[in-house]
Design a protein around this motif. Sequence first.
Motif, mmCIF file in Angstrom:
data_model
loop_
_atom_site.group_PDB
_atom_site.id
_atom_site.type_symbol
_atom_site.label_atom_id
_atom_site.label_comp_id
_atom_site.label_asym_id
_atom_site.label_seq_id
_atom_site.Cartn_x
_atom_site.Cartn_y
_atom_site.Cartn_z
ATOM 1 N N LYS A 262 0.817 -1.211 0.000
ATOM 2 C CA LYS A 262 0.000 0.000 0.000
ATOM 3 C C LYS A 262 0.854 1.265 0.000
ATOM 4 N N THR A 263 2.172 1.099 0.085
ATOM 5 C CA THR A 263 3.092 2.239 0.153
ATOM 6 C C THR A 263 4.244 1.993 -0.819
ATOM 7 N N LEU A 264 5.213 2.844 -0.781
ATOM 8 C CA LEU A 264 6.399 2.672 -1.636
ATOM 9 C C LEU A 264 7.380 1.704 -0.978
ATOM 10 N N GLY A 265 6.929 0.456 -0.816
ATOM 11 C CA GLY A 265 7.795 -0.549 -0.215
ATOM 12 C C GLY A 265 7.862 -0.500 1.289
ATOM 13 N N GLY A 266 6.978 0.258 1.910
ATOM 14 C CA GLY A 266 6.949 0.357 3.366
ATOM 15 C C GLY A 266 6.689 1.775 3.826
ATOM 16 N N VAL A 267 6.337 1.907 5.091
ATOM 17 C CA VAL A 267 6.049 3.236 5.646
ATOM 18 C C VAL A 267 7.329 3.924 6.102
ATOM 19 N N ASP A 268 7.214 5.221 6.299
ATOM 20 C CA ASP A 268 8.348 5.981 6.848
ATOM 21 C C ASP A 268 8.582 5.647 8.318
ATOM 22 N N TYR A 269 7.482 5.444 9.057
ATOM 23 C CA TYR A 269 7.574 5.212 10.503
ATOM 24 C C TYR A 269 6.587 4.132 10.919
ATOM 25 N N SER A 270 7.026 3.229 11.784
ATOM 26 C CA SER A 270 6.104 2.257 12.374
ATOM 27 C C SER A 270 6.301 2.248 13.880
ATOM 28 N N PHE A 271 5.241 1.873 14.576
ATOM 29 C CA PHE A 271 5.254 1.897 16.042
ATOM 30 C C PHE A 271 4.600 0.632 16.568
ATOM 31 N N ASP A 272 5.279 -0.057 17.476
ATOM 32 C CA ASP A 272 4.678 -1.220 18.131
ATOM 33 C C ASP A 272 4.109 -0.814 19.483
ATOM 34 N N THR A 273 2.785 -0.897 19.612
ATOM 35 C CA THR A 273 2.129 -0.643 20.900
ATOM 36 C C THR A 273 1.238 -1.832 21.249
ATOM 37 N N SER A 274 1.622 -3.013 20.758
ATOM 38 C CA SER A 274 0.746 -4.187 20.807
ATOM 39 C C SER A 274 0.619 -4.819 22.182
ATOM 40 N N GLY A 275 1.467 -4.432 23.119
ATOM 41 C CA GLY A 275 1.390 -5.020 24.441
ATOM 42 C C GLY A 275 2.411 -6.119 24.682
ATOM 43 N N GLY A 276 3.453 -6.176 23.865
ATOM 44 C CA GLY A 276 4.541 -7.088 24.151
ATOM 45 C C GLY A 276 4.633 -8.309 23.273
ATOM 46 N N ASN A 277 3.910 -8.342 22.159
ATOM 47 C CA ASN A 277 3.972 -9.468 21.235
ATOM 48 C C ASN A 277 5.205 -9.308 20.342
ATOM 49 N N VAL A 278 6.197 -10.158 20.543
ATOM 50 C CA VAL A 278 7.468 -9.972 19.827
ATOM 51 C C VAL A 278 7.319 -10.200 18.322
ATOM 52 N N SER A 279 6.365 -11.006 17.901
ATOM 53 C CA SER A 279 6.152 -11.190 16.459
ATOM 54 C C SER A 279 5.598 -9.916 15.834
ATOM 55 N N VAL A 280 4.818 -9.156 16.616
ATOM 56 C CA VAL A 280 4.311 -7.879 16.114
ATOM 57 C C VAL A 280 5.447 -6.865 16.017
ATOM 58 N N MET A 281 6.369 -6.896 16.960
ATOM 59 C CA MET A 281 7.538 -6.013 16.894
ATOM 60 C C MET A 281 8.309 -6.259 15.600
ATOM 61 N N LYS A 282 8.452 -7.526 15.252
ATOM 62 C CA LYS A 282 9.149 -7.877 14.019
ATOM 63 C C LYS A 282 8.370 -7.388 12.801
#
Length: 378
Positions: A262-282
């Motif tokens: 949906k972007t040019l190969g990825g976003v400029d910034y991403s943020f993990d606020t998932s509550g500690g799911n390490v797969s989401v961090m990845k």
Amino acid sequence: MVEQLEQGTIKCHAAVAWEAGKPLVIEEIEVQPPRAGEVRIKILYCSICHSDSYTLSGNDYAYRFPMILGHEASGIVESVGPGVTRVKPGDHVIPLYISECKECAFCLSGLTNLCLALNDTQYVGVLADGTSRFTCKGQTIYHFMGISGFSEYTVTSEYSVAKIDEDAPMDKACLIGCCIPTGYGAALNTAKVHKGSTCAVFGCGALGLSVIQGAKACGASKIFAIDINPQKFDMAVKFGATETINPLDTPNENIQDIICSKTLGGVDYSFDTSGGNVSVMKSALESTHSFGGVSVIISLADAGKKVEIDPRTLIGKKWTGCAFGGERGSNLNNYVRLYKKGELKIDEYITKSIKLEEINNGFDDLKNGVSVREIIIL
């Protein structure tokens, strides 16, 4: 009922965590007067945050039980110990879980909001002299994050209080003690989101909403809000998300691949606020592009959890963490003033207000995703 004892000790009520994984118990406790460099605060409001739940679960092995949790609080200075100059009785304050001594090498560096002053004591549940100000039934009760906001009265270091405007609504100001600056500041200070940029926010709880709000204030043109609970999406859009994505809708596709498409190969910034799911961090890291993408970890992972990545994933990217959104306590009143000017949302976070006796129900609501923030009236 609050009772003043001899030599300045106060009897009051608090929610005590006697051991990990067990419900909190409302107890009558004794709160000693502040010693040198300390402040005793009458807590007015304190919300329930995921960090409280995380520690109560026993996953955060640094803290000692029994303790009084709570760190997203607001109150009024009741008394001060010898040598205190930053605040006085009657001042309206927000307690700080990241101190600001303004004297240590970190504070003077201008490079970080972290402070060395209380490092050796705060995270083992005592004040700077190595002792606690709480007792219950003859037993020492430990402090949490230097605050312990689930008590009608608490004692903190003077380095751990931020004075705010007296006309600030205290039932709203407590959220400036953690979730709002932690997310908003992550966009503003840590990532330094630029105008016209693209962002992906993983998790649409209070932290995620704060990141979305901060990214919008920075002028981001596209903000993806990602969550597996679609009931959170209306709020995310209200806070500034331009598109919502539920990974469960496309179980055969990786969420990072969807964002990259949906972007040019990825976003400029991403943020993990998932509550500690390490797969989401990845996934958050892999959703950024390789020509300067920045990924910020805000969540706490359970003790011992690791994120495994191919080092080549980092080529051209920046992967970083942050604490309290890079904010210092001396800047918190700016959030108060943004709110008073109508430029910062706070009311929208508050699902409901509850009594101290209802605190365990509040923890259940947070765990089950039926509340964003519940405010305890002390």
